[in-house]
Design an enzyme around this catalytic site. Structure first.
Site, PDB file in Angstrom:
ATOM      1  N   ASP A 103       5.823 -19.615  25.006  1.00 45.80           N
ATOM      2  CA  ASP A 103       6.096 -18.916  26.263  1.00 45.80           C
ATOM      3  C   ASP A 103       5.432 -17.554  26.339  1.00 45.80           C
ATOM      4  O   ASP A 103       5.117 -16.919  25.335  1.00 45.80           O
ATOM      5  CB  ASP A 103       7.599 -18.779  26.487  1.00 45.80           C
ATOM      6  N   GLU A 169      10.819 -18.819  23.364  1.00 44.97           N
ATOM      7  CA  GLU A 169      11.171 -18.004  22.192  1.00 44.97           C
ATOM      8  C   GLU A 169      11.688 -16.644  22.613  1.00 44.97           C
ATOM      9  O   GLU A 169      12.502 -16.039  21.908  1.00 44.97           O
ATOM     10  CB  GLU A 169       9.950 -17.831  21.272  1.00 44.97           C
TER      11      GLU A 169
END
Length: 433
Positions: A103, A169
């Site tokens: 991400d 994350e």
């Protein structure tokens, strides 16, 4: 005599097989160099097309497609947008996992790179700029490169490598109860096959080519703290006719700062408790009836954290009560303590030295108060997380732009090292007797 000859022949064959199982460093180096043009291309493509947590559909698609082209078993949609690739060697053996996060962040990039992001995404109901301001584009590219190298050595591998590409994350997006690692585990990411160990890395400011980590507590546990204060609205000229939540908020900040400075022994483990946002009021001469504060708590000791949280709640309640206000206190864990298994940490040091060279690995670096949800994988299986120094050439790591900064621009020269550390960690773990 025939039986003795057969036994001797079998012993020789087993010894030859054991010798063949050790993949030499030169072969790894050559394979890494062959894949590097593609690794750089992947990194730049991911960088130019960043996606926020649980929206990494394009990134996951690129990853899954390439893993399938390598002949790996691929599972998608693990933890919403996560991808699992399974490489089974020519012979049975151990199972090891390697992890990368996918991400990006709601950050306006200011690196000036030719492949800088101009992407946008939806965050908290708003359209925001999106950029890989933490280095996850590097992580995806390095792990894809490692998958290609290891797939090319499949006939020489005894055992299984699990490649974990994780979403979110950076924490659970608003409205989501779990972040990427926890959700992937709940979806069976580490089941069938279950790895004996997991390893991961992160690019950070540091001398390019350096690798650093520590056994046991390496990166802090991270809790989000939310406080809502309720008072009584009044005119700013008549504060005594209401209950001033602005004054209470100021005292809460002081109380939080004092709690860590005066109730936690700084010689044991680092503790950081920060109030980062205060939202209250709409007009300069009206004292509002409520205020909201949010912050972060970073700890390295579970028992210490569990004692500090209720102590903070009690202290904040007392502050509010003293002014005639009320307080609501909430805590949500974003990441647990990154705890590097001591035995694996000791075993890993020479492997990382094999990858990075003598003098480039520090296996006793100080702990850092930033957090990582790799910690949840470590709660499921033993693991080690390490950092790669990736400051730009000629820039002092102490002054280079940090992760999450609009100017964060990790050095592409460390890409080969990241691929190599992944590959050698997997190979040497599977070769363990």
């Amino acid at each position: 005599m025939r039986r003795l000859f057969a036994a001797s022949t079998m012993a020789l064959l087993l010894a030859a097989g054991a010798a063949q199982a050790q993949v030499d460093t030169a072969s790894v180096d050559a394979a890494v160099q062959r894949v590097m043009p593609q690794v750089v291309a992947w990194r730049r493509d991911f960088h130019q097309h960043p996606e926020l947590g649980f929206a990494e559909t394009r990134s996951a698609g690129v990853i899954a497609e390439h893993l399938r082209s390598l002949g790996l078993e691929v599972r998608t949609g693990v933890g919403k947008t996560g991808v699992i690739g399974v490489l089974r060697g020519a012979r049975p053996g151990r199972t090891v996992a390697l992890r990368a996060d996918m991400d990006a962040l709601p950050v306006q990039e200011a690196t000036g790179l030719a492949f800088a992001s101009s992407a946008t995404g939806a965050y908290m109901g708003n359209t925001v700029p999106v950029a890989h301001a933490c280095g996850h584009d590097m992580h995806m590219a390095m792990l894809l490169g490692a998958a290609e190298v290891l797939a090319g050595m499949k006939d020489r591998i005894a055992g299984t490598v699990v490649f974990v590409f994780q979403p979110a994350e950076e924490g659970a997006p608003p409205g989501e109860p779990k972040g990427g690692a926890a959700l992937m585990i709940a979806d069976g990411a580490l089941n069938d096959p279950k790895p004996e160990a997991i390893f991961g890395l992160h690019v950070v400011p540091g001398r390019p080519g350096s690798v650093f980590y520590r056994p046991e507590g390496f990166m802090a546990a991270s809790d989000r703290v939310d406080i809502r204060l309720t008072g009584k609205q009044t005119h700013g000229a008549w504060p005594w006719r209401g209950v001033d939540v602005i004054a209470v908020a100021g005292q809460v900040v002081e109380t939080v700062n004092t709690l860590t400075a005066r109730t936690v022994d700084p010689t044991t483990t680092p503790t950081v408790f920060t109030i980062a946002t205060i939202n209250a009021g709409v007009r300069y001469n009206i004292i509002p009836d409520s205020a909201t504060l949010s912050g972060t708590l970073r700890t390295f000791d579970t028992a210490q954290r569990d004692a500090l949280v209720p102590r903070a709640e009690t202290a904040i309640d007392h502050v509010a009560e003293a002014y005639g206000a009320t307080a609501e206190f909430g805590v949500k864990q974003n990441a647990a303590l990154v705890f590097n298994d001591p035995g694996l940490s000791a075993w890993l040091a020479p492997v990382l030295t094999e990858a990075a060279g003598e003098g480039n690995v520090n296996a006793a670096t100080p702990p850092t108060t930033v957090a990582e949800d790799f910690s949840y994988f470590q709660q499921a299986v033993p693991g080690v997380f390490y950092h790669l120094g990736a400051s730009p050439d000629g820039v002092d790591p102490a002054t280079s732009a940090p992760n999450h900064s609009p100017e964060f621009s990790p050095n592409e020269k460390v890409l080969p090292l990241g691929v190599k550390t992944h590959v050698l960690t997997a190979l040497r773990f599977l070769e363990r007797s």
